[in-house]
Each structure stands twice: as C-alpha cells, then as structure tokens.
Design a protein around this motif. Structure first.
Motif, PDB file in Angstrom:
ATOM      1  N   HIS A 109       0.830  -1.209   0.000  1.00 21.81           N
ATOM      2  CA  HIS A 109       0.000   0.000   0.000  1.00 21.81           C
ATOM      3  C   HIS A 109       0.866   1.262   0.000  1.00 21.81           C
ATOM      4  N   ALA A 110       1.925   1.226   0.816  1.00 23.48           N
ATOM      5  CA  ALA A 110       2.837   2.381   0.889  1.00 23.48           C
ATOM      6  C   ALA A 110       3.505   2.602  -0.468  1.00 23.48           C
ATOM      7  N   ALA A 145       2.096   6.354  -7.022  1.00 20.36           N
ATOM      8  CA  ALA A 145       1.040   7.209  -7.572  1.00 20.36           C
ATOM      9  C   ALA A 145       1.382   8.688  -7.413  1.00 20.36           C
ATOM     10  N   LEU A 146       1.959   9.050  -6.269  1.00 15.42           N
ATOM     11  CA  LEU A 146       2.286  10.455  -6.025  1.00 15.42           C
ATOM     12  C   LEU A 146       3.545  10.881  -6.777  1.00 15.42           C
ATOM     13  N   PHE A 176       2.304   1.701  -3.332  1.00 16.67           N
ATOM     14  CA  PHE A 176       1.226   2.145  -4.230  1.00 16.67           C
ATOM     15  C   PHE A 176       1.032   3.660  -4.113  1.00 16.67           C
ATOM     16  N   ILE A 177       0.992   4.152  -2.900  1.00 11.66           N
ATOM     17  CA  ILE A 177       0.810   5.600  -2.679  1.00 11.66           C
ATOM     18  C   ILE A 177       2.033   6.358  -3.210  1.00 11.66           C
TER      19      ILE A 177
END
Lengths: 132, 212
Positions: B127-128, B134-135, B130-131
């Motif tokens: 998840h980390a 994306a950023l 992924f964030i």
C-alpha cells in the motif's frame, strides 16, 4: 471525461485516508487505553476506605459496644479447651458445649400416690413395708 | 473457509473461544486453558496438536457471540489477538524451528506466523509503495489496473466463499470495502501490536464492553 482518472483519484484518496485513519485510530486507541490505566491506578492510590456505620432502626441508632475479635465472632455455645489425651494415648482438641443448660433428665419411673404422680425419691412412704 | 481448508488436513489452528468441543481424555492429557498468553484458545489448540490430536471444523455448529461494534473495540480485539497469537507461537517455538518433532504442528505454526507477521507487513509495504508510486510518477492506468486486478481477485474469492458457505450474495460487494479500508486498518493494527510485543510493552485484558 475519462473514467479511469476519476476512479484512480478515488482509490488513491481512499487509500491515503485509510492509511492516516488506521495509524491515527491506533494512536488514539493507545492514548485512551493509557488514560484508562492511569485513572484506575490513581483511583486505587487515592480512594479512601469506606467507613460503614450501623444503620438506624426505629429511630434508635445501633452502636457496636465492643470490638469484634476472633473469639467474639466464634459460635457462642462452643469453646475450645486445651488438648486432651484420651485413654488410647490420642491427643486432640475437645470441644465442649458451654452455653446450653442441660435439662434434667425426666425420671424414668414415677409412682402414683395419693398426692398424684411422684418420683420414687419423693415418695415418703418408699422403703416401708406395708401389709395390706 | 480457512477453517474448512485446515480441517481437510485435520489441523485447525485455533479452536474458537465461543465454541469448541473437546474429548475429555485430550483435556486430561494436556490440561485446561493456560493463563500465560492472551490467546488461550490458540495456545490450547497448539498444545492439542503437539499432543498428536486431530482437530476438525464442524460447519453445522452454531454459536452466538458478540462482535466489536466500534473501531476502538475492533482495534482492541485485534491487538489482543495478534499479541496473544505471537505469545502462543513463542511458547511453542521448539516446534516452529524443528519440523521433525511434529511436522503438522510446524506447518500450522508457520501459517500463523505468516498471518500475524509476514502478511500484514507485505500488505502495508504494498500500500505504501502504491501511494508512493502514484504520487511520485502520477496515477497511470498501469497502477490502476494493478489495483483493479487485486480487487477483482478479492471479489472472486468473496463469490466463491459466499457460494460455498451458502451465504447471501449481497455480501460480495463488501469485498471492495474490505480491500480499500478494512484490511489496511487491521494490518496496521497487527503491525503495531507486533512491534509492541517484540518491545515487551506490558498489556492487560481490559474491560470488555458488552452491548448485547
């Protein structure tokens, strides 16, 4: 407008928000737990023992006039005596009944006289041989 | 579903606290619930398995129990479960590192270890990442399809579980919420609890808030 960028934004925002929410909720949970612990500890240290006073019955206040001791709390009709040794050499504590007054045993034999039923001891004419 | 799979191997890893049926002889052999861990049901199960007993899952058994109704209660429950399971694994660590004593027990201990430690760490890391991706590089369609692929996998699993357990199909939709919100919250709680367990921070049972 394309669908993928909208969905992507929703997913990203939701993931970041959940991340923050999860960490925040955990920290908050630990703080609350810690506070609850401190409250319990503080309560135990500072709480005064409750003084229980006898309640009033019918306007009269009941007062305990003597200090309760182990002896006074023991059953009233029993007392413990020194260890005794019986005929077989066994030792042990013997408990005797002290509070009750033994009722005199009813005489087994009564005699019917001119004064009614009397015991054999009370019979004044006992022992004298009378010829009918 | 997990219990059904474990039951196939006769190696259910936790006999749930609310419902469980034991043979008298088994309890006489291994003793009652121990109070040296915070997951006494996991501990007694591991002791039973270590003693060579087989544990099955009975799908027709019914038990009514209370589930957490607030986020705080949920975190409290998962915190205790995670630390309790880790304590139970530590208690039986001989079996964890030596499969020659009882292979089934070693296998089940590793699955518990994976579930309590490795899986949450992997999920949080994913998840980390992924964030971060994306950023840092913009939310490309590639990342979106990666996420959508995972969500689809969750949905398919949910459909299979609902069909197998004969549950209501409306429950399938919750798989998306599970993917986006629930599992991340649980895994972060698990990871934090694991850190606390390794640091040896004191814990207690606390007061259970009953609503029923």
């Amino acid at each position: 407008m394309e669908l993928i960028p909208i969905l992507s934004t929703i997913i990203l925002v939701a993931t970041i928000s959940t991340f923050i929410l999860a960490v925040g909720a955990y920290i908050l949970y630990k703080i609350q737990e810690g506070e609850a612990d401190r409250k319990v500890k503080k309560g135990v240290e500072t709480e005064q023992a409750e003084l229980v006073e006898p309640s009033e019955i019918g306007g009269k206040k009941l007062v305990l006039d003597k200090t309760l001791t182990e002896e006074s709390l023991a059953p009233q009709h029993y007392r413990t005596v020194q260890p005794v040794t019986d005929a077989y050499g066994r030792t042990g504590k013997k408990t005797t009944r002290s509070g009750f007054k033994r009722r005199p045993a009813e005489p087994k034999f009564m005699k019917f006289t001119s004064q009614g039923y009397v015991t054999t001891k009370e019979d004044q004419n006992a022992g004298t041989i009378r010829w009918r | 579903m997990a219990r059904s799979a474990q039951s196939y191997l006769k190696l259910v890893n936790i006999i749930p606290g609310p419902i469980g049926l034991f043979r008298k002889k088994a309890i006489e052999n291994i003793g009652l619930y121990a109070n040296d861990t915070y997951a006494e049901d996991a501990d007694i199960t591991l002791r039973l398995l270590a003693d060579g007993w087989k544990i099955y899952y009975e799908p027709k058994a019914i038990s009514y129990t209370e589930a957490p109704s607030t986020l705080r209660q949920l975190l409290k429950q998962r915190y205790r479960w995670t630390r309790g399971i880790l304590q139970s694994i530590r208690k039986h660590k001989k079996l964890l590192v030596n499969p020659t004593i009882n292979f089934g027990n070693t296998f089940i201990l590793w699955t518990m270890f994976y579930e309590a430690l490795i899986w949450p760490a992997m999920n949080i890391a994913a998840h980390a990442f992924f964030i971060f991706a994306a950023l840092a590089f913009g939310f490309t369609s590639l990342i979106f399809f990666w996420w959508a692929g995972l969500a689809l996998l969750d949905l398919m699993t949910a459909i299979y579980c609902v069909a197998a357990e004969k549950e209501e199909f409306r429950l399938v939709a919750y798989a998306i919420i599970y993917r986006m919100v629930f599992i991340l919250i649980i895994d972060i709680c698990k990871a934090m609890s694991t850190i606390e367990e390794f640091l040896g921070i004191k814990m207690h049972w606390g007061k259970l808030e009953r609503a029923g």
